[in-house]
Design a protein around this motif. Structure first.
Motif, PDB file in Angstrom:
ATOM      1  N   THR A 260      -8.445 -11.048   2.726  1.00 24.12           N
ATOM      2  CA  THR A 260      -8.821 -10.894   1.319  1.00 24.12           C
ATOM      3  C   THR A 260     -10.325 -10.726   1.153  1.00 24.12           C
ATOM      4  OG1 THR A 260      -8.853 -13.313   1.106  1.00 24.12           O
ATOM      5  CG2 THR A 260      -6.828 -12.161   0.437  1.00 24.12           C
ATOM      6  N   LEU A 261     -11.117 -11.134   2.154  1.00 26.03           N
ATOM      7  CA  LEU A 261     -12.567 -10.990   2.076  1.00 26.03           C
ATOM      8  C   LEU A 261     -13.035  -9.591   2.453  1.00 26.03           C
ATOM      9  CD1 LEU A 261     -13.675 -14.303   3.862  1.00 26.03           C
ATOM     10  CD2 LEU A 261     -13.527 -13.883   1.392  1.00 26.03           C
ATOM     11  N   ASN A 262     -12.148  -8.804   3.067  1.00 25.39           N
ATOM     12  CA  ASN A 262     -12.612  -7.582   3.716  1.00 25.39           C
ATOM     13  C   ASN A 262     -11.904  -6.308   3.297  1.00 25.39           C
ATOM     14  OD1 ASN A 262     -14.485  -8.937   5.757  1.00 25.39           O
ATOM     15  ND2 ASN A 262     -12.542  -9.990   6.160  1.00 25.39           N
ATOM     16  N   VAL A 263     -10.661  -6.404   2.852  1.00 25.70           N
ATOM     17  CA  VAL A 263      -9.920  -5.204   2.458  1.00 25.70           C
ATOM     18  C   VAL A 263      -9.222  -5.451   1.131  1.00 25.70           C
ATOM     19  CG1 VAL A 263      -9.583  -4.273   4.784  1.00 25.70           C
ATOM     20  CG2 VAL A 263      -7.960  -5.952   3.902  1.00 25.70           C
ATOM     21  N   THR A 264      -9.032  -4.379   0.399  1.00 29.78           N
ATOM     22  CA  THR A 264      -8.389  -4.457  -0.919  1.00 29.78           C
ATOM     23  C   THR A 264      -6.884  -4.665  -0.764  1.00 29.78           C
ATOM     24  OG1 THR A 264      -7.966  -2.079  -1.025  1.00 29.78           O
ATOM     25  CG2 THR A 264     -10.128  -2.857  -1.802  1.00 29.78           C
ATOM     26  N   PRO A 265      -6.196  -5.074  -1.840  1.00 31.53           N
ATOM     27  CA  PRO A 265      -4.729  -5.206  -1.759  1.00 31.53           C
ATOM     28  C   PRO A 265      -4.055  -3.917  -1.309  1.00 31.53           C
ATOM     29  CG  PRO A 265      -5.547  -6.299  -3.724  1.00 31.53           C
ATOM     30  CD  PRO A 265      -6.727  -5.589  -3.125  1.00 31.53           C
ATOM     31  N   GLU A 266      -4.530  -2.784  -1.780  1.00 28.83           N
ATOM     32  CA  GLU A 266      -3.955  -1.506  -1.374  1.00 28.83           C
ATOM     33  C   GLU A 266      -4.156  -1.270   0.127  1.00 28.83           C
ATOM     34  OE1 GLU A 266      -4.173   3.242  -2.656  1.00 28.83           O
ATOM     35  OE2 GLU A 266      -5.781   1.860  -3.212  1.00 28.83           O
ATOM     36  N   GLN A 267      -5.346  -1.617   0.622  1.00 25.02           N
ATOM     37  CA  GLN A 267      -5.616  -1.452   2.046  1.00 25.02           C
ATOM     38  C   GLN A 267      -4.785  -2.419   2.883  1.00 25.02           C
ATOM     39  OE1 GLN A 267      -9.844  -2.056   1.826  1.00 25.02           O
ATOM     40  NE2 GLN A 267     -10.316   0.133   1.699  1.00 25.02           N
ATOM     41  N   ARG A 268      -4.643  -3.655   2.396  1.00 25.65           N
ATOM     42  CA  ARG A 268      -3.818  -4.628   3.126  1.00 25.65           C
ATOM     43  C   ARG A 268      -2.378  -4.146   3.225  1.00 25.65           C
ATOM     44  NH1 ARG A 268      -6.519  -8.390  -0.061  1.00 25.65           N
ATOM     45  NH2 ARG A 268      -4.653  -8.980  -1.226  1.00 25.65           N
ATOM     46  N   ALA A 269      -1.867  -3.564   2.139  1.00 29.00           N
ATOM     47  CA  ALA A 269      -0.500  -3.048   2.158  1.00 29.00           C
ATOM     48  C   ALA A 269      -0.358  -1.964   3.212  1.00 29.00           C
ATOM     49  CB  ALA A 269      -0.122  -2.525   0.780  1.00 29.00           C
ATOM     50  N   MET A 270      -1.348  -1.102   3.329  1.00 25.38           N
ATOM     51  CA  MET A 270      -1.284  -0.045   4.332  1.00 25.38           C
ATOM     52  C   MET A 270      -1.334  -0.631   5.739  1.00 25.38           C
ATOM     53  SD  MET A 270      -3.738   3.288   4.797  1.00 25.38           S
ATOM     54  CE  MET A 270      -3.388   4.491   6.104  1.00 25.38           C
ATOM     55  N   LEU A 271      -2.213  -1.609   5.964  1.00 29.63           N
ATOM     56  CA  LEU A 271      -2.302  -2.240   7.286  1.00 29.63           C
ATOM     57  C   LEU A 271      -0.982  -2.901   7.662  1.00 29.63           C
ATOM     58  CD1 LEU A 271      -5.875  -3.863   7.079  1.00 29.63           C
ATOM     59  CD2 LEU A 271      -5.188  -1.926   8.511  1.00 29.63           C
ATOM     60  N   ASN A 272      -0.334  -3.535   6.688  1.00 27.34           N
ATOM     61  CA  ASN A 272       0.933  -4.224   6.960  1.00 27.34           C
ATOM     62  C   ASN A 272       2.057  -3.261   7.323  1.00 27.34           C
ATOM     63  OD1 ASN A 272      -0.220  -6.731   6.480  1.00 27.34           O
ATOM     64  ND2 ASN A 272       0.347  -6.748   4.314  1.00 27.34           N
ATOM     65  N   GLU A 273       1.883  -1.992   6.990  1.00 22.53           N
ATOM     66  CA  GLU A 273       2.897  -0.993   7.330  1.00 22.53           C
ATOM     67  C   GLU A 273       2.746  -0.458   8.748  1.00 22.53           C
ATOM     68  OE1 GLU A 273       2.313   1.988   4.430  1.00 22.53           O
ATOM     69  OE2 GLU A 273       3.215   0.847   2.770  1.00 22.53           O
ATOM     70  N   ILE A 274       1.665  -0.847   9.460  1.00 22.20           N
ATOM     71  CA  ILE A 274       1.379  -0.302  10.790  1.00 22.20           C
ATOM     72  C   ILE A 274       1.772  -1.338  11.849  1.00 22.20           C
ATOM     73  CG2 ILE A 274      -0.411   0.625  12.313  1.00 22.20           C
ATOM     74  CD1 ILE A 274      -2.024   1.323   9.784  1.00 22.20           C
ATOM     75  N   PRO A 275       2.837  -1.105  12.586  1.00 20.48           N
ATOM     76  CA  PRO A 275       3.297  -2.101  13.560  1.00 20.48           C
ATOM     77  C   PRO A 275       2.454  -2.126  14.839  1.00 20.48           C
ATOM     78  CG  PRO A 275       4.735  -0.180  13.611  1.00 20.48           C
ATOM     79  CD  PRO A 275       3.768   0.043  12.486  1.00 20.48           C
ATOM     80  N   ASP A 276       1.813  -1.019  15.183  1.00 19.88           N
ATOM     81  CA  ASP A 276       1.060  -0.939  16.437  1.00 19.88           C
ATOM     82  C   ASP A 276      -0.317  -1.577  16.270  1.00 19.88           C
ATOM     83  OD1 ASP A 276       0.733   0.396  19.228  1.00 19.88           O
ATOM     84  OD2 ASP A 276      -1.070   0.981  18.114  1.00 19.88           O
TER      85      ASP A 276
END
Length: 511
Positions: A260-276
């Motif tokens: 939460t200190l480094n990426v936006t909610p939208e960015q976190r959602a994208m990161l969570n979609e990447i399994p690798d």
């Protein structure tokens, strides 16, 4: 004739830094945050130890047996001199990576650290290090490595190459490294002043040069003017370490463990979609324009069971290592300054204000009535350590065993402080690491150890040593202070030392 420097700047010494990131004790708080089984901490190795301050401080302050090498004999000589102050001190050598890594008398290691080395060496030396890690890091062991990173440094590569080209071709014969750095800096700023299209498309290069203008020239020589300098993507780093069977564990920059200190909610959602993992970390670096990674890698990463996590987190020791009175509930991340939850952080800081060592389980139990959970305590301690307000600590029994060793090393460092301000860390048997102590405060500590009791006596002691070393204190604009002004300033600092620092340094086992 063989170039023993391998293209690395060797005619001026590196800075005298002490880096807590190289403290194996610090690994625990981070690895537990990501649910990874903790390593043992019996043996450790630092490759490229510079002046050796970190290796010596960590060897004196903990029971870990340290080894290491630095190719520069002047730096190794200083490091060995410090090591002589520590009983069963670190085994430090002045060998190249090829020589050291082929030794047959080294143990297997629980921890191998490289701080500020990887980006500044050749591919040949990187291959030697990877092979060393493959052979000598124990299964379950941790490697700490820091390195300049793309994409944050990508635009700086051509400017750096231009500056090193200028330093090599345009400096007068016999010019020293610092003079060549200064000349190249002037050249680069002159170029930027012409408003080239490159700097208009890459404005961060202009900002980087502004930062460099005020940085220590010895640091700049080692940072930018070696033959080899390669900011590396995370995927390339993962490719190198795959041959050593290493798994990425997590960032060693604790604030990066709280997204939460480094990426936006939208960015976190994208990161969570990447399994690798490799792709996810690479995308994360783009999101925050990462310039410098500090990472923990594990050989044979294993996951903790939830109950194991709870038990081991509760056993961790921590200590507040700055005065509670100066604590501010804010922290910086890639998104800027963030406000910390005062209902969680202020009770923890208030509880720890006596600078006593406590386990996270004891903190949890003491604050149960305030509704603060163990997970919240854990994350709060991570960020307090990241801010420099808190440190991971050793048990009181371990602290008592290490106190004689840190006392001897600190005595040597305090003697050095009489003539200069190179080392601004002293060893703490409580944290198993170094604590920042500026030169003037080191002179006050010497006065306290000598039996002087008042701030006025401490100030007189410091002033006498400063004058004896033919030095002067200066104003912020560089104007020297008069003797009367120096004494007045030293008295002010001595009173602040008495009121805000002395009790803390006693609690940390330094005074």
């Amino acid at each position: 004739m063989t170039d023993w420097t391998s293209g690395y700047v060797a005619d001026i010494g590196y800075t005298y830094g002490c880096y807590d990131l190289l403290n194996p004790l610090r690994v625990k708080l981070a690895l537990l945050k990501v649910g990874v089984v903790l390593p043992q901490t019996g043996t450790a190795c630092e490759l490229g130890f510079g002046q050796g301050v970190s290796a010596n401080v960590h060897a004196a302050a903990s029971a870990t047996q340290w080894y290491g090498t630095d190719f520069n004999p002047a730096q190794a000589g200083y490091a060995q001199e410090l090591a002589a102050c520590v009983e069963d001190g670190p085994q430090l050598f002045d060998q190249s990576f090829a020589e050291f890594c082929s030794r047959t008398d080294l143990p297997d290691f629980d921890f191998i650290g490289l701080h500020g080395i990887w980006s500044w060496i050749s591919d040949e030396n990187r291959a030697i290090i990877v092979d060393f890690v493959r052979r000598k890091l124990k299964v379950g062991g941790v490697m700490y490595v820091s390195y300049n990173t793309q994409p944050g440094f990508a635009a700086m590569v051509p400017m750096r190459n231009l500056m090193t080209q200028h330093a090599a071709m345009m400096s007068p014969p016999g010019a020293g490294v610092v003079a060549r750095v200064e000349s190249a800096m002037e050249f680069a700023n002159k170029l930027i002043a012409t408003n080239p299209l490159f700097s208009r498309i890459n404005p961060q290069v202009t900002e980087r040069l502004k930062v460099m203008k005020d940085q220590d020239r010895n640091y700049l020589a080692h940072e930018y003017f070696n033959r080899d300098w390669q900011p590396m993507s995370f995927s390339d780093m993962a490719g190198w370490l795959a041959d050593a069977k290493m798994d990425f564990a997590c960032s060693a920059t604790y604030s990066e463990l709280v997204h939460t200190l480094n990426v936006t909610p939208e960015q976190r959602a994208m990161l969570n979609e990447i399994p690798d993992t490799v792709l996810r970390e690479s995308v994360y670096d783009f999101m925050i324009n990462q310039m410098f990674r500090r990472d923990y890698w594990v050989k044979g990463k294993r996951r903790l069971q939830p109950m194991e996590y709870v038990e081991q987190v509760r056993e961790l020791h921590v200590v507040l290592c700055e005065p509670a009175s100066i604590f501010k509930p804010v922290i910086n991340g890639a998104l800027g300054e963030a406000q910390l939850n005062e209902s969680i952080y202020l009770p923890i800081v208030d509880l720890m204000a006596d600078h006593a060592v406590r386990t996270l389980g004891e903190i949890e139990q003491s604050l149960q009535s305030k509704g603060i959970t163990l997970n919240q305590v854990h994350e709060a301690c991570l960020l307090l350590v990241s801010k420099g307000a808190m440190a991971v600590a050793q048990s009181p029994a371990a602290t008592a065993l290490r106190r004689p060793h840190t006392d001897r090393l600190n005595q040597r460092l305090l003697r050095q402080a009489r003539g200069g301000s190179e080392v601004t860390m002293l060893a703490s048997p409580v944290t198993g690491s170094g604590v920042p102590v500026a030169r003037i405060r080191q002179l006050f500590i010497s006065a306290v150890i000598d039996g002087k009791e008042s701030p006025q006596e401490w100030a007189q002691h410091a002033w006498h040593l400063i004058k004896s070393s033919q030095q002067n204190m200066s104003k912020q604009d560089g104007t020297p202070l008069s003797d009367e002004e120096q004494l007045l300033e030293l008295n002010t600092q001595a009173i602040e030392f008495r009121d805000n620092r002395l009790a803390l340094l006693r609690a940390l086992g330094i005074v």
